[in-house]
Scaffold this active site. Sequence first.
Site: not given
Length: 199
Positions: A10, A48, A50, A54, A83, A108, A153
């Site tokens: 990330d 990351d 989203h 989310h 984010h 993810k 993470c």
Amino acid sequence: MADKALIVIDVQNDFCPGGALAVDGGNDIVVPINAMMDRFSHVVLTQDWHPAGHSSFASSHSGKAPFDTVTMSYGEQTLWPDHCVIGTQGAAFHPDLDTTRAELIIRKGFRPGIDSYSAFFENDHATQTGLTGYLRERGISELVFVGLATDFCIAYSALDAVAQGFSAGVDLDACRGIDLGGSLETMIGQMREAGVDIG
Ligand code: VGL
Ligand code: ZN
């Protein structure tokens, strides 16, 4: 060089200064991470990723603020500022990160109802990202994790890695943490206890 992978977690604009969920010094690790890549036969990046709205965003829960917690079907979930929204600049890799060596990019957290800290499993600890299968099929058994954030993470990824039988290390010089209520010390302790090699 054994079949050893550097897993870069990330390193995205939103986790760097100026981003929506900025981690102190997040940008300081980009050059060191690039320099490490030559010592590894494989490089994997995670992102990351989203959708807008989310369920891990505080803005999706009325009366909640970032860093509050809620109970989801899979357990307790920390809420975050919006984010790494799919396709935005905040979700893009830091512009100085060398992405040319990456053989795989794992995304993810794209399911609206479930967050994912780990590069292996979403936060229900059951939904897989596919990384385990990829590494096993390719005979990669030694993993070193770097990136953001140490206590979320990175820690979840390294703990899942050892639980699945990989050898896992974390190079703290190439990581930065969020540190919510002592989470940095707690998670570093948990990683050590689980047998993650903390460098
Ligand atoms: C992360 C919080 C929310 C991380 C991702 O990359 O550590 N933390 N989403
Ligand atoms: Zn996230």
